[in-house]
Design a protein around this motif. Structure first.
Motif, PDB file in Angstrom:
ATOM      1  N   LEU A 197       0.667  -0.965   0.342  1.00  0.00           N
ATOM      2  CA  LEU A 197       0.066   0.063  -0.197  1.00  0.00           C
ATOM      3  C   LEU A 197       1.241   1.809   0.224  1.00  0.00           C
ATOM      4  O   LEU A 197       1.926   1.222   0.263  1.00  0.00           O
ATOM      5  CB  LEU A 197      -1.030  -0.117   1.471  1.00  0.00           C
ATOM      6  CG  LEU A 197      -1.346  -1.325   1.493  1.00  0.00           C
ATOM      7  CD1 LEU A 197      -2.921  -0.739   2.672  1.00  0.00           C
ATOM      8  CD2 LEU A 197      -2.939  -1.341   0.438  1.00  0.00           C
ATOM      9  N   CYS A 198       0.186   2.635  -0.488  1.00  0.00           N
ATOM     10  CA  CYS A 198       0.650   4.157  -0.882  1.00  0.00           C
ATOM     11  C   CYS A 198       0.374   4.510   0.606  1.00  0.00           C
ATOM     12  O   CYS A 198      -0.800   4.942   0.276  1.00  0.00           O
ATOM     13  CB  CYS A 198       0.784   5.008  -2.078  1.00  0.00           C
ATOM     14  SG  CYS A 198       2.032   6.146  -2.307  1.00  0.00           S
ATOM     15  N   ASP A 225       4.648   6.775   2.703  1.00  0.00           N
ATOM     16  CA  ASP A 225       5.983   6.902   1.139  1.00  0.00           C
ATOM     17  C   ASP A 225       5.385   8.318   0.774  1.00  0.00           C
ATOM     18  O   ASP A 225       6.200   8.644  -0.101  1.00  0.00           O
ATOM     19  CB  ASP A 225       4.801   5.743   0.881  1.00  0.00           C
ATOM     20  CG  ASP A 225       4.805   4.463   1.349  1.00  0.00           C
ATOM     21  OD1 ASP A 225       5.789   3.973   1.515  1.00  0.00           O
ATOM     22  OD2 ASP A 225       3.474   4.210   1.390  1.00  0.00           O
ATOM     23  N   PHE A 226       5.401   9.204   0.848  1.00  0.00           N
ATOM     24  CA  PHE A 226       4.639  10.404   0.217  1.00  0.00           C
ATOM     25  C   PHE A 226       6.896  10.871   0.539  1.00  0.00           C
ATOM     26  O   PHE A 226       7.009  10.800   1.782  1.00  0.00           O
ATOM     27  CB  PHE A 226       4.293  11.632   0.640  1.00  0.00           C
ATOM     28  CG  PHE A 226       3.016  11.488   0.122  1.00  0.00           C
ATOM     29  CD1 PHE A 226       1.960  10.375  -0.409  1.00  0.00           C
ATOM     30  CD2 PHE A 226       1.871  12.540   0.229  1.00  0.00           C
ATOM     31  CE1 PHE A 226       1.396  10.243  -0.862  1.00  0.00           C
ATOM     32  CE2 PHE A 226       0.513  11.958  -0.265  1.00  0.00           C
ATOM     33  CZ  PHE A 226       0.284  11.222  -0.989  1.00  0.00           C
ATOM     34  N   VAL A 227       7.144  11.643  -0.324  1.00  0.00           N
ATOM     35  CA  VAL A 227       8.253  12.477  -0.417  1.00  0.00           C
ATOM     36  C   VAL A 227       8.430  13.629   0.159  1.00  0.00           C
ATOM     37  O   VAL A 227       7.854  14.855   0.078  1.00  0.00           O
ATOM     38  CB  VAL A 227       8.840  12.434  -1.635  1.00  0.00           C
ATOM     39  CG1 VAL A 227      10.303  13.244  -1.618  1.00  0.00           C
ATOM     40  CG2 VAL A 227       8.958  12.084  -2.814  1.00  0.00           C
ATOM     41  N   ASP A 249       1.808  17.613  -5.930  1.00  0.00           N
ATOM     42  CA  ASP A 249       2.935  16.352  -6.682  1.00  0.00           C
ATOM     43  C   ASP A 249       2.729  14.943  -6.442  1.00  0.00           C
ATOM     44  O   ASP A 249       2.697  13.597  -6.578  1.00  0.00           O
ATOM     45  CB  ASP A 249       4.496  16.955  -7.326  1.00  0.00           C
ATOM     46  CG  ASP A 249       3.947  18.082  -7.617  1.00  0.00           C
ATOM     47  OD1 ASP A 249       3.512  17.886  -8.552  1.00  0.00           O
ATOM     48  OD2 ASP A 249       5.324  18.859  -7.131  1.00  0.00           O
ATOM     49  N   ASN A 250       2.949  14.859  -4.994  1.00  0.00           N
ATOM     50  CA  ASN A 250       2.702  13.424  -3.977  1.00  0.00           C
ATOM     51  C   ASN A 250       1.431  12.753  -5.096  1.00  0.00           C
ATOM     52  O   ASN A 250       1.603  11.288  -4.513  1.00  0.00           O
ATOM     53  CB  ASN A 250       3.145  14.182  -2.597  1.00  0.00           C
ATOM     54  CG  ASN A 250       4.362  13.336  -2.417  1.00  0.00           C
ATOM     55  OD1 ASN A 250       5.859  13.011  -2.620  1.00  0.00           O
ATOM     56  ND2 ASN A 250       4.650  14.735  -1.089  1.00  0.00           N
ATOM     57  N   ILE A 251       0.697  13.582  -4.112  1.00  0.00           N
ATOM     58  CA  ILE A 251      -0.725  12.637  -4.775  1.00  0.00           C
ATOM     59  C   ILE A 251      -1.148  11.817  -6.034  1.00  0.00           C
ATOM     60  O   ILE A 251      -1.268  10.965  -6.556  1.00  0.00           O
ATOM     61  CB  ILE A 251      -1.481  13.977  -4.339  1.00  0.00           C
ATOM     62  CG1 ILE A 251      -2.183  13.962  -2.992  1.00  0.00           C
ATOM     63  CG2 ILE A 251      -3.391  13.104  -4.407  1.00  0.00           C
ATOM     64  CD1 ILE A 251      -2.894  15.094  -2.319  1.00  0.00           C
ATOM     65  N   MET A 252      -0.285  13.044  -6.468  1.00  0.00           N
ATOM     66  CA  MET A 252      -0.358  12.287  -8.456  1.00  0.00           C
ATOM     67  C   MET A 252       0.544  11.293  -9.035  1.00  0.00           C
ATOM     68  O   MET A 252       0.048  10.409  -9.368  1.00  0.00           O
ATOM     69  CB  MET A 252       0.073  13.953  -9.582  1.00  0.00           C
ATOM     70  CG  MET A 252      -1.142  14.928  -8.991  1.00  0.00           C
ATOM     71  SD  MET A 252      -0.325  16.137 -10.243  1.00  0.00           S
ATOM     72  CE  MET A 252       0.383  15.667 -11.741  1.00  0.00           C
ATOM     73  N   ASP A 253       1.691  11.089  -8.482  1.00  0.00           N
ATOM     74  CA  ASP A 253       2.670  10.550  -8.202  1.00  0.00           C
ATOM     75  C   ASP A 253       2.468   9.001  -7.522  1.00  0.00           C
ATOM     76  O   ASP A 253       2.181   7.934  -8.133  1.00  0.00           O
ATOM     77  CB  ASP A 253       4.134  10.925  -7.307  1.00  0.00           C
ATOM     78  CG  ASP A 253       4.187  11.831  -8.468  1.00  0.00           C
ATOM     79  OD1 ASP A 253       4.129  12.153 -10.021  1.00  0.00           O
ATOM     80  OD2 ASP A 253       6.025  12.311  -8.329  1.00  0.00           O
TER      81      ASP A 253
END
Length: 712
Positions: A586-587, A592-594, A601-605
């Protein structure tokens, strides 16, 4: 029948005679005007009584014996500007009531005494401009006992004799045109007797002085109103005996004009003799400062009765007020057209002075030399840049044609009624300037170019309606600036609100912009414009990235949940999916967010790198801002790719209407597909987890199958 025919003939004859009697003449009451009708004969008399008949400017060549038989009541007969060559001796016999006869500008080459035999009432006779060379055989005017006005002579008259004027007494006016006169018998005019007004036209002054200088009637004059010499040229001026000839006139004459006669000197001795002189005009001559001083006896005396003095357009270079100081009746002085350049600091004018003309004298500035007693002052056409001399009695001021930049200070001229300031360097003026003039009635400031500011234009359009001042022709006030109005009259000029009320206009504009922005923001919020812009931007960014294949994905699912539901995620979801077989990856945003990267950007990635997006729906989720971002992008992805990447878990019952309407695709999924609902009963929990793992787990082959769930 014969009688009837005769009557018809008589009626026709009467009608014909009537139509001939007045061929185009305009008759009203007792006057007939037949001028400029190209008549070649005197028309028949009309039926009504006529006392005035005008036949001027026609083509009459002769006057016959019977032409005026029917005009016995005439008092005025005008025959000038015809072509009359002959007049019958008895032509005017019926006109015993005639008072005025004008035969001027015809072609009469002889004059007959018979014309005037019965004109006992004649008071005015005009014989000017004919071809006669003499005044007949003598005693021409003998019957004219009532004559008051006589005009005679012309370009052809060559001689005047003593008998020509016998019988004339008490004439009020004589006009004598003797420009080409060659012979004059001494004493001829003596026959006329006392004359109130005489006008003599003579080309050769020396001839006039030689033949008329010794006539006795001049020495008997008690009252002479005016003497005028105009355009007289005397080449041998040292032989000019005018002063000696005019000696009898000097003590009685009231007005003397010597105009353009190259006069350069008048001795003091002669000036003293002008005992009754009130008006003196010696303009357009050659007088210098020294000559003027001599004429005025260096300010010591002479011309004691002088009221008006005109010495304009001579060769004066100095304003010498002391020449006039003792003339306590002097009211008007005209010194215009000379070359002064400057004026003294102080002057000594007579206290009676009311009018002073110093126009066109090349003055660069004015001083207190100006007399305080002035009512009218003319300083036009000089080189003045300012005018600020106090003149408490001034009512009329002429300062046109200078380089003055502003209106004078009205407080210096409390009685000023008329101000002429055209053709200067005025830029503008307003009502505040005019308020300083307490009695101003007329302001002439046109023929200038103005800076047409908003205040000036407003004043030009309405200001003069609010002031008791006339401004002349409003079209003569021309704009020079701004460029858009150059060449237009100030009365027709228009400026925008932004040009006239800049601060207010910008305030209104700024407020308007704020209102528009608020309206746009409201509309954007109402129709989710911001959401569409964000999603479009996210979609464009995602489009630029290469799409990952399912074998390259890093996560089985990205879990989107509210922080308020993190307890359920950590206690149930993570252990069940990551720690039991088959294990899923799972993310999670908190893990796991940078760090430091933009949250979007984290959500999109995370979504792009995950096989599924797992939404843990609850009331907390719906109210979470970040969860909405994740829903936004996932919704956009669903719309773009139309795949089955979304898995919904309902932790608690949610009214579908609470989900924002902008997530139309998500709402449609909830309406058309099954979703997982967290069971309230424990025996249903294992089945829930099996269904969830099946939905999240990545298949071995990328066949694009869409998984369907049954409602638990």
């Amino acid at each position: 029948m014969r009688i009837l025919a005769f009557l018809q003939f008589v009626l026709l004859l009467i009608d014909h005679t009537s139509s001939v009697s007045r061929p185009g003449c305009h008759c009203e009451q007792t006057s007939c005007y037949c001028s400029k009708l190209n008549l070649e004969s005197v028309p028949a008399a009309p039926s009504q009584l006529i006392t005035q008949l005008d036949l001027s400017f026609n083509r009459l060549k002769k006057i016959t014996e019977n032409d005026f038989v029917a005009f016995v009541s005439l008092r005025s007969l005008i025959l000038n500007n015809n072509r009359i060559e002959t007049i019958h001796d008895k032509a005017f016999v019926p006109l015993t009531n005639l008072e005025k006869l004008d035969l001027s500008l015809n072609r009469l080459d002889t004059l007959s005494a018979g014309w005037f035999e019965n004109l006992f009432s004649l008071q005015s006779l005009n014989l000017l401009g004919n071809k006669y060379k003499s005044l007949g055989q003598g005693n021409l005017f003998q019957p004219l006992k009532s004559l008051k006005t006589l005009h005679f002579g012309g370009p052809h008259l060559q001689s005047v004799r003593e008998a020509d004027f016998s019988g004339l007494r008490g004439l009020e006016e004589v006009v004598f045109d003797g420009k080409n006169l060659r012979v004059y018998t001494e004493g001829s005019l003596r026959q006329i007797g006392p004359i109130k007004n005489a006008t003599l036209g003579l080309n050769d002054t020396r001839f006039f002085l030689t033949h008329f200088g010794s006539i006795g009637w001049i020495s008997r004059i008690d009252h002479l109103e005016a003497v005028v010499f105009k355009n007289v040229n005397v080449p041998q001026f040292y032989k000019f005996p005018a002063l000696f000839f005019l000696q009898p006139l000097l003590s009685v004459v009231r007005k003397v004009s010597v105009l353009n006669c190259k006069l350069f000197l008048l001795p003091c001795q002669s000036s003293v003799d002008f005992a009754k002189l009130e008006f003196m005009d010696i303009s357009d001559n050659l007088l210098t400062d020294l000559a003027l001083s001599e004429m005025m006896c260096y300010g010591k005396g002479g011309l004691w009765s002088l009221q008006t003095f005109n010495v304009s357009r001579n060769q004066l270079h100095t304003i010498n007020s002391q020449l006039f100081t003792k003339l306590d009746k002097l009211e008007n002085i005209d010194m215009s057209g000379n070359v002064f350049h400057r004026m003294p600091e102080t002057c000594f004018w007579p206290p009676s002075l009311r009018f002073l003309n110093l126009s066109a004298t090349h003055l660069r500035e004015v001083t207190t030399c100006l007399p305080m007693s002035l009512h009218i002052l003319d300083l036009s056409d000089n080189d003045l840049t300012v005018f600020n001399i106090e003149l408490p009695f001034l009512t009329e001021l002429h300062i046109s044609g200078n380089r003055i930049r502003s209106l004078p200070d009205g407080g210096l001229y409390p009685r000023l009624s008329y101000l002429f300031i055209q053709n200067n360097d005025l830029q503008w003026f307003s009502g505040n300037h005019l308020n300083m003039f307490n009695n101003l009635k007329s302001l002439e400031a046109g023929a200038d170019t103005f800076h047409c500011s908003c205040d000036f234009i407003a004043f030009m359009r309405s200001g003069w309606k609010n002031h008791q001042v006339t401004f002349g022709d409003s079209k003569s006030y021309i704009c020079d600036s701004p460029d858009a109005l150059r060449g237009k009259s100030a009365a027709d000029a228009r400026l925008s609100v932004f040009e006239c009320h800049t601060a207010l206009a910008f305030s209104v504009l700024f407020l308007g912009i704020l209102l528009v922005l608020a309206l746009v923001a409201g509309l954007c919020h109402r129709f989710s414009v911001v959401w569409y812009v964000r999603m479009t931007w996210a979609w464009l960014r995602a489009k630029r990235k290469p799409k990952l294949k399912k074998g390259e994905l890093q996560y089985d699912a990205f879990v989107s949940y509210s922080e308020m539901d993190s307890g359920w995620v950590e206690a149930h979801l993570i252990p069940e999916l990551e720690q039991t077989e088959p294990r899923l990856r799972l993310c999670l945003h908190q893990r796991d967010f940078v760090p430091g990267a933009w949250i979007l950007d984290n959500i999109m990635d995370a979504i792009e790198k995950s096989h599924r997006t797992l939404f843990v729906l609850s009331q907390h989720f719906v109210r979470s801002e970040w969860c909405k971002y994740e829903l936004d992008y996932t919704h956009f992805r669903l719309f773009d790719q139309n795949d089955d990447s979304v898995v919904l878990i309902l932790l608690e019952p949610i009214d579908k209407e609470t989900i924002p309407k902008k997530f139309c695709k998500l709402r449609r999924v909830m309406n058309s597909r099954t979703y997982l609902e967290w069971p309230d009963e424990d025996h249903l929990v294992p089945r829930f987890w099996n269904s969830l793992k099946t939905a999240i787990k990545r298949p071995e082959a990328d066949n694009g199958d869409i998984l369907q769930f049954e409602e638990l």
